[in-house]
Design an enzyme around this catalytic site. Structure first.
Site, PDB file in Angstrom:
ATOM      1  CB  THR A 219    -178.368   2.495 -29.710  1.00  0.00           C
ATOM      2  OG1 THR A 219    -177.288   3.422 -29.575  1.00  0.00           O
ATOM      3  CG2 THR A 219    -179.521   3.184 -30.421  1.00  0.00           C
TER       4      THR A 219
ATOM      5  CG  ASP B 125    -169.613  -2.820 -30.302  1.00  0.00           C
ATOM      6  OD1 ASP B 125    -170.006  -2.060 -29.392  1.00  0.00           O
ATOM      7  OD2 ASP B 125    -168.407  -3.134 -30.444  1.00  0.00           O
ATOM      8  CB  SER B 126    -169.649   1.053 -34.669  1.00  0.00           C
ATOM      9  OG  SER B 126    -170.323   1.894 -33.762  1.00  0.00           O
TER      10      SER B 126
ATOM     11  CG  PHE C 135    -171.691  10.074 -33.657  1.00  0.00           C
ATOM     12  CD1 PHE C 135    -172.384   9.664 -34.777  1.00  0.00           C
ATOM     13  CD2 PHE C 135    -171.096   9.089 -32.857  1.00  0.00           C
ATOM     14  CE1 PHE C 135    -172.491   8.313 -35.104  1.00  0.00           C
ATOM     15  CE2 PHE C 135    -171.205   7.741 -33.167  1.00  0.00           C
ATOM     16  CZ  PHE C 135    -171.894   7.350 -34.301  1.00  0.00           C
TER      17      PHE C 135
ATOM     18  CE1 TYR D  97    -161.774   9.093 -31.565  1.00  0.00           C
ATOM     19  CE2 TYR D  97    -163.597   7.521 -31.673  1.00  0.00           C
ATOM     20  CZ  TYR D  97    -162.535   8.089 -30.988  1.00  0.00           C
ATOM     21  OH  TYR D  97    -162.230   7.655 -29.718  1.00  0.00           O
TER      22      TYR D  97
ATOM     23  CG  HIS E 147    -168.868   2.430 -40.062  1.00  0.00           C
ATOM     24  ND1 HIS E 147    -169.170   3.737 -40.368  1.00  0.00           N
ATOM     25  CD2 HIS E 147    -168.849   2.397 -38.695  1.00  0.00           C
ATOM     26  CE1 HIS E 147    -169.313   4.448 -39.276  1.00  0.00           C
ATOM     27  NE2 HIS E 147    -169.116   3.654 -38.240  1.00  0.00           N
ATOM     28  NE  ARG E 148    -173.892   3.080 -36.739  1.00  0.00           N
ATOM     29  CZ  ARG E 148    -172.878   3.936 -36.566  1.00  0.00           C
ATOM     30  NH1 ARG E 148    -172.810   5.062 -37.237  1.00  0.00           N
ATOM     31  NH2 ARG E 148    -171.912   3.653 -35.701  1.00  0.00           N
TER      32      ARG E 148
END
Ligand code: IMP
Length: 198
Positions: A7, A73-74, A152, A154, A180-181
């Site tokens: 990343t 990936d998100s 960061f 949304y 989610h992460r």
């Protein structure tokens, strides 16, 4: 061990470092810019799923680094706009994160269903080339206006299910407890603990 994290997003890097430390993994996380021969571009995210793009990121970096490689990936999926964001969350509308938040609000101006979810898929690539994939999802809704400065993307618009405030308002510590992460990297950490010899 040392893991290369695919990343260039400083926010993601910071979230992942915090999460892995919390899960008891004290790996050294390096990024592509720290490689002796750093790639001069990022791979094009041509996959039509988060998993495909996460795999594409670790496999791309395997030409530059022969150790362990990790990727994430998100994106955000918005029920009233099927297929519009998702894997295109960073690219569906030009400009900055703030521009994309405003564009999303405009798209939802007359929508009655404001349900959304964040998804993160992370990959861990062994030096042998074997790739392990882990997924985390956070359900929520899209707020009527941007609120809060934390996070960061949304985050100023995303209200997690069970809360009244956006992630931008709730702040990074609360986000790291439910994101989610977190869910995806928690599964990765569980896999690592189950395979201590690797
Ligand atoms: P990626 O770097 O290809 O994974 O792109 C992810 C994009 O999805 C980001 O640029 C954001 O627009 C959005 N996104 C993913 N995770 C988050 C998050 O935790 N908060 C806010 N936006 C996110």
């Amino acid at each position: 061990m040392t893991i290369l994290f695919a990343t260039n997003n400083a926010h993601k890097l910071s979230e992942v470092r915090t999460l892995l430390a919390e899960f008891g993994l004290h790996d050294q996380i390096i990024t592509p810019g720290q490689l002796p021969v750093a790639p001069d571009h990022e791979p094009e995210e041509t996959g039509d799923t988060y998993a495909a793009n996460a795999a594409l990121k670790v496999n791309f970096l395997s030409s530059y680094y022969d150790g362990w490689i990790m990727s994430d990936d998100s994106g955000i999926d918005v029920a009233a706009l099927p297929g519009l964001l998702g894997v295109h969350s960073k690219r569906w509308h030009p400009g900055t994160d703030a521009d994309r938040c405003q564009a999303l609000l405009a798209k939802l101006a007359t929508a009655t269903n404001r349900d959304a979810s964040y998804t993160c898929v992370c990959c861990l690539r062994e030096p042998t080339g074997r790739v392990h994939t882990f997924t985390g999802v956070l359900p929520g809704t899209i707020a009527p206006t941007c609120r809060g400065q934390a996070g960061f993307g949304y985050d100023p618009l995303f209200i997690p299910t069970g809360y009244n405030q956006t992630l931008g308002e709730l702040g990074q510590d609360v986000k790291n407890q439910l994101s989610h992460r977190r869910r995806a990297f928690q599964a990765l950490a569980k896999w690592r603990r189950a395979h201590p010899s690797v």
